[in-house]
Structure formats: C-alpha cells, structure tokens
Design an enzyme around this catalytic site. Structure first.
Site, PDB file in Angstrom:
ATOM      1  N   CYS A   1      -7.864   4.030   8.338  1.00  0.00           N
ATOM      2  CA  CYS A   1      -9.296   3.855   8.090  1.00  0.00           C
ATOM      3  C   CYS A   1     -10.046   3.542   9.384  1.00  0.00           C
ATOM      4  CB  CYS A   1      -9.547   2.782   7.033  1.00  0.00           C
ATOM      5  SG  CYS A   1      -9.382   1.087   7.601  1.00  0.00           S
TER       6      CYS A   1
ATOM      7  N   GLU B   1       0.837  -1.209   0.000  1.00  0.00           N
ATOM      8  CA  GLU B   1       0.000   0.000   0.000  1.00  0.00           C
ATOM      9  C   GLU B   1       0.868   1.254   0.000  1.00  0.00           C
ATOM     10  OE1 GLU B   1      -2.665   2.608   3.042  1.00  0.00           O
ATOM     11  OE2 GLU B   1      -3.009   0.434   3.129  1.00  0.00           O
TER      12      GLU B   1
END
Length: 281
Positions: free
Chosen positions: A194, A128
């Site tokens: 998140c 990521e």
C-alpha cells in the site's frame, strides 16, 4: 537538547484507524463484541478495548464455538472459510478488512477464475497473508524471497499472478519482481504494497540516514514495525525498537545532535507524542 525529527507518516494508517473505530462503534450498541484475532498489534489499544468488554477469537475452536453477538473482522482480513462459518452460525459479522487488503482478495479471485496460479509475497505466518491464502485456490504458494521462489521449481509453462502483503518491504518486492522477470516465466505482477507503507518506509529511511539515533515505536509482533526497524537500523547504527515511552527509561539523548522518530501503523498518536516529549526533556 537534540533536534527531534518526527516522521509525518508515523502512526495509525487508514486501514488500522478505520478498523479500530469500527470496533469502538460496535461497543456502543450494547451487544457482545469479539474480534478475529487482535484488532491491532498494540497492547495499549487492546487493553482499552478489553475494558469495554471486547475479546479476541484466536483458535479454530474459538470460531467453532461462537454464539450470538458481533464479530469484527480485523483489518488484516481472514480466510473465507472462517467468515462463511461465522455467517452460517448466525453471527452478526462486521467486516473491517482494510480496502487495500480487499483489493488483493479481488485480484486473487480474478486470477484464479482465469486459471492462473497465485504467488503471494509475504510472511506466511502473518494474518494478512493467511487471510489471502485462505481465499485462493489450493495451488497457491507463499514466498518471501527470490531464493524461496527458485526452490519451488514451478513449471515454466504455467501461468502465474503475483501479489504482495500490503506491508512487505517495497524495495525487496521490486528486487524479487526484477529477478522473476529475468527467468521468463509468464507472471503478471501486482504491486499491492500500500502507498502508506511505501511512504512510511521511504520517509523512515530518509530520516534514519541523517540522525544520530532513530526510535521506531510499535509492537514487536507488528510486521510493518519490524520492517521499519530493519530499514532504519541499516541507515542508523543507534536504532531502538520500543513499544511505549517506558522502554526509554534511563536513556539520555542530551549528548546527541539529532534524534528521529517513526512508528508502525498500529501505534496511537498519543504514544508518539509521549516519546517525542521524553526525548526533548
């Protein structure tokens, strides 16, 4: 028999579930399907996809030699140059990048357009982070601690924008941001961990603090799973990191009063249920 407390947030997160479903949907169309790296850090899921003919592209050479078929971008995202190369080669590209990761890509793009240097907080080796780095300007830096930032000796008169890997330890991120603000740099900080990760970490910590043993299920290659293990082991001395129920063979939980279970974002529900049944048996 011990009381078993299973975290409500354990298992597939939204982004992983979405990406896995997109790959399975592509396998039904009859075309050859490949993914940019393993679609998920879970051997069980990877094996199921391999049985349907899905393979993973790993190296630069793999991406250069792709011909025909469909390539699915995994939830972690990929560097822009690789995506552009695939599209230029006429490959059908299906973008399964997690929307929360996409948000970071957009923040980075906007920051660069405003002349700000990007700071990514995360694991430099994680796909990521590599994907985010591959969509930012050349002066982008990656840090995983406040000490790492200080070692860079970035000029005080610069303008900076900070984003974080979605699965980074939330408490550690807040600590880094607090320390940075004390240095009086012009840094705009975006909390891009998140919500699902924050909730998962918080719930795991709460459960681990009140049980006799804690089981964390997930791949050792999974960043968010390792962070869960780190958090749980700091609260519960008997914390185990396992991938499947088979890793518990020989473990006896009957003498314990309580056992907690959580799982990384790449762990299928059926594995969690199997572990839960084993502990209660």
């Amino acid at each position: 028999m011990p009381e078993v407390i299973v975290a409500k947030t354990a298992g597939f997160c939204f982004g992983v579930s979405r990406a896995v479903n997109m790959v399975f949907d592509e396998t039904k169309k009859g075309d050859r399907v490949r993914t940019c790296g393993p679609i998920v850090h879970n051997e069980t899921v990877i094996h199921e996809l391999e049985e349907k003919g899905v393979s993973a592209l790993e190296s630069e050479a793999d991406f250069e030699n792709v011909t025909g078929g469909t390539v699915v971008i995994r939830a972690h995202g990929i560097p822009e140059r690789i995506e552009n190369r695939l599209r230029e080669q006429g490959i059908n590209v299906v973008d399964a990048t997690c929307p929360f990761v996409k948000k970071i890509h957009n923040i980075v793009r906007d920051a660069n357009s405003r002349g700000r240097q990007v700071i990514i907080v995360g694991d430099a080796s994680h796909p990521e982070v590599q994907g985010i780095f591959g969509r930012a300007a050349a002066d982008t830096v990656i840090i995983d601690s406040f000490e790492c930032f200080k070692s860079l000796n970035l000029p005080k008169d610069g303008k900076y924008s900070l984003v974080a890997q979605t699965t980074f330890n939330y408490e550690k991120l807040l600590e880094i941001i607090d320390n940075l603000q004390n240095l009086k740099y012009d840094i705009e900080c975006f909390n891009t961990v998140c919500n699902a990760t924050q909730e998962r970490q918080k719930e795991a910590e709460e459960i681990a603090s009140k049980v006799d043993a804690m089981i964390v299920i997930g791949s050792r290659n999974s960043s968010n799973t390792r962070k869960l293990y780190e958090i749980c082991s700091s609260k519960c001395k008997v914390t185990m990191l396992i991938q499947t129920m088979d890793d518990l063979t020989g473990e006896d939980f009957h003498s314990l009063n309580s056992v907690g279970i959580t799982a990384g974002a790449s762990t299928p529900k059926h594995i969690i249920e199997e572990v839960q049944t084993y502990v209660r048996s």
